[in-house]
Motif scaffolding. Structure first.
Motif, PDB file in Angstrom:
ATOM      1  N   LEU A  11      54.391  26.245  34.651  1.00 56.23           N
ATOM      2  CA  LEU A  11      54.660  27.422  34.775  1.00 56.23           C
ATOM      3  C   LEU A  11      53.795  28.364  33.791  1.00 56.23           C
ATOM      4  O   LEU A  11      53.404  29.607  34.275  1.00 56.23           O
ATOM      5  N   SER A  12      53.357  27.855  32.654  1.00 55.24           N
ATOM      6  CA  SER A  12      52.482  28.613  31.896  1.00 55.24           C
ATOM      7  C   SER A  12      51.157  28.771  32.643  1.00 55.24           C
ATOM      8  O   SER A  12      50.476  29.699  32.524  1.00 55.24           O
ATOM      9  N   LEU A  13      50.752  27.780  33.105  1.00 55.33           N
ATOM     10  CA  LEU A  13      49.366  27.581  34.010  1.00 55.33           C
ATOM     11  C   LEU A  13      49.493  28.580  35.039  1.00 55.33           C
ATOM     12  O   LEU A  13      48.471  29.270  35.478  1.00 55.33           O
ATOM     13  N   PHE A  14      50.543  28.749  36.039  1.00 52.99           N
ATOM     14  CA  PHE A  14      50.755  29.650  37.019  1.00 52.99           C
ATOM     15  C   PHE A  14      50.632  30.958  36.483  1.00 52.99           C
ATOM     16  O   PHE A  14      50.276  32.024  37.089  1.00 52.99           O
ATOM     17  N   VAL A  15      51.258  31.473  35.531  1.00 54.41           N
ATOM     18  CA  VAL A  15      51.428  32.778  34.864  1.00 54.41           C
ATOM     19  C   VAL A  15      49.965  33.144  34.480  1.00 54.41           C
ATOM     20  O   VAL A  15      49.584  34.179  34.899  1.00 54.41           O
ATOM     21  N   PHE A  16      49.056  32.396  33.878  1.00 57.65           N
ATOM     22  CA  PHE A  16      47.885  32.881  33.677  1.00 57.65           C
ATOM     23  C   PHE A  16      46.865  33.101  34.985  1.00 57.65           C
ATOM     24  O   PHE A  16      45.861  33.804  34.988  1.00 57.65           O
ATOM     25  N   ILE A  17      47.029  31.799  35.736  1.00 60.82           N
ATOM     26  CA  ILE A  17      46.449  32.206  37.275  1.00 60.82           C
ATOM     27  C   ILE A  17      46.527  33.320  37.774  1.00 60.82           C
ATOM     28  O   ILE A  17      46.109  34.086  38.322  1.00 60.82           O
ATOM     29  N   TRP A  18      47.995  33.614  38.098  1.00 64.82           N
ATOM     30  CA  TRP A  18      48.536  34.971  38.615  1.00 64.82           C
ATOM     31  C   TRP A  18      47.804  36.133  37.715  1.00 64.82           C
ATOM     32  O   TRP A  18      47.495  37.005  38.534  1.00 64.82           O
ATOM     33  N   HIS A  19      47.958  36.280  36.559  1.00 66.53           N
ATOM     34  CA  HIS A  19      47.337  37.350  35.824  1.00 66.53           C
ATOM     35  C   HIS A  19      45.810  37.242  36.007  1.00 66.53           C
ATOM     36  O   HIS A  19      45.044  38.491  36.376  1.00 66.53           O
ATOM     37  N   GLY A  20      45.029  35.958  36.158  1.00 66.55           N
ATOM     38  CA  GLY A  20      43.625  35.952  36.256  1.00 66.55           C
ATOM     39  C   GLY A  20      43.200  36.437  37.613  1.00 66.55           C
ATOM     40  O   GLY A  20      42.120  37.108  38.048  1.00 66.55           O
ATOM     41  N   PHE A  21      44.210  36.162  38.684  1.00 64.88           N
ATOM     42  CA  PHE A  21      43.895  36.412  40.004  1.00 64.88           C
ATOM     43  C   PHE A  21      43.726  37.917  40.472  1.00 64.88           C
ATOM     44  O   PHE A  21      42.831  38.778  40.805  1.00 64.88           O
ATOM     45  N   PHE A  22      45.078  38.819  39.910  1.00 66.37           N
ATOM     46  CA  PHE A  22      45.178  40.070  40.243  1.00 66.37           C
ATOM     47  C   PHE A  22      43.945  40.816  39.058  1.00 66.37           C
ATOM     48  O   PHE A  22      43.569  42.001  39.505  1.00 66.37           O
ATOM     49  N   LEU A  23      43.769  40.159  37.840  1.00 68.03           N
ATOM     50  CA  LEU A  23      42.865  40.977  37.192  1.00 68.03           C
ATOM     51  C   LEU A  23      41.513  40.864  37.640  1.00 68.03           C
ATOM     52  O   LEU A  23      40.752  41.957  37.646  1.00 68.03           O
ATOM     53  N   SER A  24      41.089  39.860  38.226  1.00 71.77           N
ATOM     54  CA  SER A  24      39.823  39.627  38.867  1.00 71.77           C
ATOM     55  C   SER A  24      39.663  40.665  40.021  1.00 71.77           C
ATOM     56  O   SER A  24      38.563  41.069  40.368  1.00 71.77           O
ATOM     57  N   LEU A  25      40.637  40.649  40.803  1.00 73.53           N
ATOM     58  CA  LEU A  25      40.838  41.782  42.025  1.00 73.53           C
ATOM     59  C   LEU A  25      40.588  43.119  41.497  1.00 73.53           C
ATOM     60  O   LEU A  25      39.810  43.783  41.932  1.00 73.53           O
ATOM     61  N   THR A  26      41.224  43.515  40.476  1.00 68.07           N
ATOM     62  CA  THR A  26      41.070  44.799  39.590  1.00 68.07           C
ATOM     63  C   THR A  26      39.718  45.001  39.285  1.00 68.07           C
ATOM     64  O   THR A  26      39.193  46.136  39.469  1.00 68.07           O
ATOM     65  N   MET A  27      39.167  44.107  38.486  1.00 68.77           N
ATOM     66  CA  MET A  27      37.879  44.207  38.008  1.00 68.77           C
ATOM     67  C   MET A  27      36.813  44.446  39.060  1.00 68.77           C
ATOM     68  O   MET A  27      35.803  45.185  38.764  1.00 68.77           O
ATOM     69  N   SER A  28      37.093  43.892  40.287  1.00 67.75           N
ATOM     70  CA  SER A  28      36.073  44.208  41.319  1.00 67.75           C
ATOM     71  C   SER A  28      36.060  45.801  41.695  1.00 67.75           C
ATOM     72  O   SER A  28      34.950  46.136  42.096  1.00 67.75           O
ATOM     73  N   MET A  29      37.208  46.084  41.405  1.00 66.02           N
ATOM     74  CA  MET A  29      36.992  47.767  41.937  1.00 66.02           C
ATOM     75  C   MET A  29      36.494  48.526  40.859  1.00 66.02           C
ATOM     76  O   MET A  29      36.107  49.794  41.498  1.00 66.02           O
ATOM     77  N   ILE A  30      35.966  48.236  39.795  1.00 62.37           N
ATOM     78  CA  ILE A  30      35.011  48.716  38.681  1.00 62.37           C
ATOM     79  C   ILE A  30      34.189  48.216  38.188  1.00 62.37           C
ATOM     80  O   ILE A  30      33.533  48.347  37.215  1.00 62.37           O
ATOM     81  N   ASP A  31      33.719  47.252  38.998  1.00 65.08           N
ATOM     82  CA  ASP A  31      32.706  46.219  38.521  1.00 65.08           C
ATOM     83  C   ASP A  31      31.707  47.088  37.553  1.00 65.08           C
ATOM     84  O   ASP A  31      30.736  47.793  38.222  1.00 65.08           O
ATOM     85  N   PHE A  32      31.535  46.442  36.500  1.00 58.62           N
ATOM     86  CA  PHE A  32      30.586  47.370  35.751  1.00 58.62           C
ATOM     87  C   PHE A  32      28.863  46.716  35.794  1.00 58.62           C
ATOM     88  O   PHE A  32      28.070  47.225  35.099  1.00 58.62           O
ATOM     89  N   ASN A  33      28.886  45.904  36.758  1.00 60.89           N
ATOM     90  CA  ASN A  33      27.372  45.638  37.131  1.00 60.89           C
ATOM     91  C   ASN A  33      26.839  46.371  38.387  1.00 60.89           C
ATOM     92  O   ASN A  33      25.652  46.332  38.865  1.00 60.89           O
ATOM     93  N   THR A  34      27.875  46.799  39.054  1.00 56.66           N
ATOM     94  CA  THR A  34      27.744  47.259  40.627  1.00 56.66           C
ATOM     95  C   THR A  34      28.330  48.634  40.657  1.00 56.66           C
ATOM     96  O   THR A  34      27.671  49.576  40.964  1.00 56.66           O
ATOM     97  N   VAL A  35      29.419  48.692  40.672  1.00 54.27           N
ATOM     98  CA  VAL A  35      30.287  49.858  41.062  1.00 54.27           C
ATOM     99  C   VAL A  35      30.105  51.026  40.103  1.00 54.27           C
ATOM    100  O   VAL A  35      29.755  51.908  40.372  1.00 54.27           O
ATOM    101  N   PHE A  36      30.454  50.567  39.073  1.00 50.52           N
ATOM    102  CA  PHE A  36      30.577  51.583  37.905  1.00 50.52           C
ATOM    103  C   PHE A  36      28.964  52.255  37.815  1.00 50.52           C
ATOM    104  O   PHE A  36      28.854  53.627  37.745  1.00 50.52           O
TER     105      PHE A  36
END
Length: 412
Positions: A11-36
């Motif tokens: 359960l704990s692993l799933f929680v951190f995977i969930w967060h990591g999944f959507f965080l990574s999707l989010t950070m692609s939207m403002i990627d600080f090496n390309t988009v920004f």
């Protein structure tokens, strides 16, 4: 009925995977090496302004992390700090989207000025959220479990980042959405993604932290004790030195796409193209870093990551003579470095930081990474005055020095 250890772990692993999944999707939207960087170059040609913004992005939390760590050490539960940080980051995304939409074409200066505030908010909220996040991982997972957690989180996060890269490629494809709506849509998706990422943490049971100092010491005393801590713990002080020097590679990451735009005169469509290569590099690197971590140690991950950070500037110089498509290899390697830092530095830090003093160590670590604050600004200044080639060679030289220190000063 009490859950078994395996159920709680999953359960704990799933929680951190969930967060990591959507965080990574989010950070692609403002990627600080390309988009920004691409957005900043649309708003201004001044490399120093971009360097200062990037310094705020990386450095603002560091000025506050000692204070955050000081206050957090007296709290047994850190989840509320994590949630607050994530929601403030979501708000900052939304603010960037709105200002870009309304002012990017009519008055770019207004957008640039607003970005100083939104990036500052994005940065400091990520700072105390990061402290809480690392502490919660340290409490929930045992030392031998953390490598697996980071590897799984990185793997699923890379899949999400690939999805985000495909979205960015579509958004920035020629004729799909015109500037500045492309950036507005990207930032809006990022805001929603962070909100969704936070949902999983409502379902996690955070263990109670060990609090050694029930009586609060004055903040001034806490700050004065930082040199005592560094003198007492040589492994930690060496870690701080190595991590500071490694910021030279971070300094140059966002300038690789600016270098490409100045060298090849590429269109915005290459933003998504290069981001995809960076993400593919991150995905492939997960297998590589997982193998290194499990077979050797987190120290080996760190040293290999530093070595890659040393050779990428040279690769960028060489590939600049072969056109924008072959230059994509630079971003493939950047993906390795980004992933390696996540898999290497944090687990190594958790190994050397005493559990009961983890919040203090986190705060001191963040605050003393002062070179992260100034390096992007210095990078922009170097490039503006000395050019890309000289700056890239300086970065390679410093990173090779850092590699020597890792091998001789950091314990395994």
């Amino acid at each position: 009925m009490k859950k078994s250890f395996s159920q709680r772990f999953n359960l704990s692993l799933f929680v951190f995977i969930w967060h990591g999944f959507f965080l990574s999707l989010t950070m692609s939207m403002i990627d600080f090496n390309t988009v920004f960087p691409a957005l900043i170059t649309e708003l201004t040609d001044n490399k120093i302004i971009f360097g200062v913004l990037y310094s705020i992005l990386l450095g603002a939390p560091l000025f506050f992390n000692a204070i955050f760590g000081y206050f957090m050490q007296y709290y047994q539960y850190k989840r509320k700090f994590l949630m607050l940080g994530i929601y403030l980051r979501s708000i900052s995304f939304l603010g960037m989207a709105l200002f870009t939409y309304y002012f990017a074409q009519r008055n770019p200066l207004v957008v640039i000025i607003s970005l100083f505030f939104w990036i500052f908010l994005f940065s400091i909220s990520g700072g105390f959220a990061g402290l809480a996040y690392t502490d919660i991982i340290g409490k929930i997972f045992k030392k031998e479990e953390r490598g697996k957690v980071y590897t799984y989180k990185q793997f699923f996060g890379s899949i999400a980042a690939l999805l985000g890269g495909l979205i960015i490629t579509k958004i920035f494809s020629p004729g799909y959405i015109e500037y500045p709506l492309n950036y507005t849509l990207s930032f809006s998706i990022g805001s929603a993604g962070l909100f969704i990422a936070a949902l999983a943490f409502w379902f996690i049971k955070e263990p109670q932290a060990k609090v050694t100092n029930q009586k609060k010491e004055p903040l001034k005393t806490f700050i004065k004790n930082i040199p005592v801590l560094l003198k007492k713990d040589e492994h930690f002080s060496n870690f701080i030195i190595v991590e500071n020097l490694s910021s030279f590679s971070l300094m140059i990451l966002p300038f690789y796409i600016v270098f490409a735009k100045d060298t090849f005169l590429i269109s915005e469509s290459y933003v998504g193209h290069y981001l995809l290569f960076q993400i593919i590099g991150t995905i492939f690197s997960n297998i590589f870093w997982g193998f290194i971590f499990n077979k050797y140690s987190s120290k080996t991950v760190v040293s290999t990551c530093i070595f890659l950070g040393a050779i990428i500037p040279i690769v960028a110089i060489v590939l600049s003579f072969f056109g924008p498509n072959l230059y994509s290899i630079v971003f493939f390697l950047v993906g390795f470095v980004i992933s390696g830092r996540r898999v290497g530095f944090d687990p190594y830090f958790l190994e050397i930081a005493p559990e009961e003093e983890r919040s203090i160590y986190l705060g001191v670590r963040g605050t003393l990474n002062f070179m992260t604050v100034i390096m992007p600004t210095i990078g922009g200044l170097f490039i503006q005055t000395m050019g890309y080639y000289t700056t890239f060679i300086i970065v390679t030289t410093v990173m090779l020095t850092d590699l020597y220190l890792i091998k001789h000063k950091m314990v395994s």
